[in-house]
Write a protein that holds these residues in place. Structure first.
Motif, PDB file in Angstrom:
ATOM      1  N   ALA A  25       0.838  -1.195   0.000  1.00 15.23           N
ATOM      2  CA  ALA A  25       0.000   0.000   0.000  1.00 15.23           C
ATOM      3  C   ALA A  25       0.877   1.250   0.000  1.00 15.23           C
ATOM      4  N   GLU A  26       0.387   2.281  -0.670  1.00 15.08           N
ATOM      5  CA  GLU A  26       1.119   3.540  -0.709  1.00 15.08           C
ATOM      6  C   GLU A  26       1.028   4.225   0.643  1.00 15.08           C
ATOM      7  N   ASP A  27       2.050   4.963   0.971  1.00 12.37           N
ATOM      8  CA  ASP A  27       2.043   5.737   2.202  1.00 12.37           C
ATOM      9  C   ASP A  27       1.290   7.030   1.940  1.00 12.37           C
ATOM     10  N   ASN A  28       0.185   7.220   2.629  1.00  8.96           N
ATOM     11  CA  ASN A  28      -0.608   8.417   2.415  1.00  8.96           C
ATOM     12  C   ASN A  28      -0.532   9.375   3.601  1.00  8.96           C
ATOM     13  N   HIS A  29       0.518   9.254   4.390  1.00 11.11           N
ATOM     14  CA  HIS A  29       0.686  10.098   5.573  1.00 11.11           C
ATOM     15  C   HIS A  29       0.695  11.584   5.203  1.00 11.11           C
ATOM     16  N   ASP A  30       1.408  11.951   4.162  1.00  6.76           N
ATOM     17  CA  ASP A  30       1.494  13.355   3.769  1.00  6.76           C
ATOM     18  C   ASP A  30       0.131  13.896   3.336  1.00  6.76           C
ATOM     19  N   GLN A  31      -0.615  13.088   2.590  1.00  7.51           N
ATOM     20  CA  GLN A  31      -1.942  13.514   2.142  1.00  7.51           C
ATOM     21  C   GLN A  31      -2.893  13.695   3.322  1.00  7.51           C
ATOM     22  N   LEU A  32      -2.844  12.760   4.273  1.00 11.62           N
ATOM     23  CA  LEU A  32      -3.704  12.876   5.452  1.00 11.62           C
ATOM     24  C   LEU A  32      -3.338  14.091   6.292  1.00 11.62           C
ATOM     25  N   GLU A  33      -2.063  14.355   6.418  1.00  7.02           N
ATOM     26  CA  GLU A  33      -1.622  15.519   7.194  1.00  7.02           C
ATOM     27  C   GLU A  33      -2.080  16.811   6.526  1.00  7.02           C
ATOM     28  N   ARG A  34      -1.985  16.880   5.205  1.00 10.41           N
ATOM     29  CA  ARG A  34      -2.459  18.063   4.479  1.00 10.41           C
ATOM     30  C   ARG A  34      -3.965  18.231   4.643  1.00 10.41           C
ATOM     31  N   LEU A  35      -4.702  17.128   4.602  1.00 11.38           N
ATOM     32  CA  LEU A  35      -6.149  17.179   4.791  1.00 11.38           C
ATOM     33  C   LEU A  35      -6.497  17.685   6.192  1.00 11.38           C
ATOM     34  N   ARG A  36      -5.800  17.179   7.211  1.00 11.18           N
ATOM     35  CA  ARG A  36      -6.049  17.640   8.582  1.00 11.18           C
ATOM     36  C   ARG A  36      -5.761  19.133   8.729  1.00 11.18           C
ATOM     37  N   ARG A  37      -4.650  19.577   8.150  1.00  7.99           N
ATOM     38  CA  ARG A  37      -4.273  20.985   8.220  1.00  7.99           C
ATOM     39  C   ARG A  37      -5.325  21.857   7.530  1.00  7.99           C
ATOM     40  N   ASN A  38      -5.770  21.440   6.341  1.00  5.23           N
ATOM     41  CA  ASN A  38      -6.778  22.201   5.610  1.00  5.23           C
ATOM     42  C   ASN A  38      -8.125  22.183   6.329  1.00  5.23           C
ATOM     43  N   LEU A  39      -8.438  21.083   6.973  1.00  4.12           N
ATOM     44  CA  LEU A  39      -9.699  20.992   7.707  1.00  4.12           C
ATOM     45  C   LEU A  39      -9.690  21.942   8.906  1.00  4.12           C
ATOM     46  N   ARG A  40      -8.575  21.997   9.623  1.00  4.61           N
ATOM     47  CA  ARG A  40      -8.467  22.953  10.743  1.00  4.61           C
ATOM     48  C   ARG A  40      -8.625  24.388  10.236  1.00  4.61           C
ATOM     49  N   ARG A  41      -7.963  24.694   9.140  1.00  7.51           N
ATOM     50  CA  ARG A  41      -8.050  26.037   8.558  1.00  7.51           C
ATOM     51  C   ARG A  41      -9.488  26.339   8.118  1.00  7.51           C
ATOM     52  N   ALA A  42     -10.133  25.372   7.491  1.00 10.75           N
ATOM     53  CA  ALA A  42     -11.496  25.568   7.010  1.00 10.75           C
ATOM     54  C   ALA A  42     -12.461  25.790   8.174  1.00 10.75           C
ATOM     55  N   ARG A  43     -12.282  25.052   9.261  1.00 10.98           N
ATOM     56  CA  ARG A  43     -13.165  25.234  10.422  1.00 10.98           C
ATOM     57  C   ARG A  43     -13.047  26.649  10.973  1.00 10.98           C
ATOM     58  N   GLU A  44     -11.849  27.194  10.956  1.00 11.64           N
ATOM     59  CA  GLU A  44     -11.648  28.537  11.486  1.00 11.64           C
ATOM     60  C   GLU A  44     -12.116  29.627  10.516  1.00 11.64           C
ATOM     61  N   GLN A  45     -11.871  29.448   9.239  1.00  9.88           N
ATOM     62  CA  GLN A  45     -12.124  30.510   8.273  1.00  9.88           C
ATOM     63  C   GLN A  45     -13.504  30.457   7.624  1.00  9.88           C
ATOM     64  N   GLU A  46     -14.043  29.280   7.417  1.00  8.58           N
ATOM     65  CA  GLU A  46     -15.254  29.146   6.606  1.00  8.58           C
ATOM     66  C   GLU A  46     -16.545  29.016   7.402  1.00  8.58           C
ATOM     67  N   LEU A  47     -16.455  28.586   8.648  1.00 10.31           N
ATOM     68  CA  LEU A  47     -17.667  28.336   9.419  1.00 10.31           C
ATOM     69  C   LEU A  47     -18.044  29.526  10.286  1.00 10.31           C
ATOM     70  N   THR A  48     -19.345  29.623  10.554  1.00 14.19           N
ATOM     71  CA  THR A  48     -19.818  30.651  11.475  1.00 14.19           C
ATOM     72  C   THR A  48     -19.457  30.218  12.898  1.00 14.19           C
ATOM     73  N   PRO A  49     -19.460  31.149  13.836  1.00 16.53           N
ATOM     74  CA  PRO A  49     -19.175  30.769  15.226  1.00 16.53           C
ATOM     75  C   PRO A  49     -20.116  29.678  15.744  1.00 16.53           C
TER      76      PRO A  49
END
Length: 98
Positions: A25-49
């Motif tokens: 299986a391919e190592d997808n650690h980098d992709q998962l880390e990027r997804l987590r980082r983008n998800l944290r950013r999206a929660r802060e920037q895109e969602l209402t309080p």
């Protein structure tokens, strides 16, 4: 009709395939880390309080929708809609960042 029980050889084969899949299986650690980082950013920037608060209670703290509704003094259906809308916003944001 033929008997389809697993014999020891077929379960050995399944075990061998599992090991092979794990090793190749391919190592997808980098992709998962990027997804987590983008998800944290999206929660802060895109969602209402309110959306951030409800998602934190639901996903981070593991409360049920009825518990969140009681805690915030709103209807359960409002909690459900808020979670649904927040997820749509996050999906839309992540679609363009991946």
């Amino acid at each position: 009709m033929r008997d389809t029980r697993f014999d020891s050889r077929s379960s050995e084969w399944i075990g061998d395939m599992t090991v092979w899949l794990r090793e190749t299986a391919e190592d997808n650690h980098d992709q998962l880390e990027r997804l987590r980082r983008n998800l944290r950013r999206a929660r802060e920037q895109e969602l209402t309080p309110r959306q951030r608060e409800v998602l934190a209670l639901y996903y981070d703290r593991g409360l049920k929708m009825s518990q969140i509704a009681r805690k915030l003094g709103i209807n359960r259906s409002t909690v459900s809609r808020t979670i649904g809308r927040a997820k749509q916003r996050l999906y839309r944001y992540l679609q363009y960042t991946l």
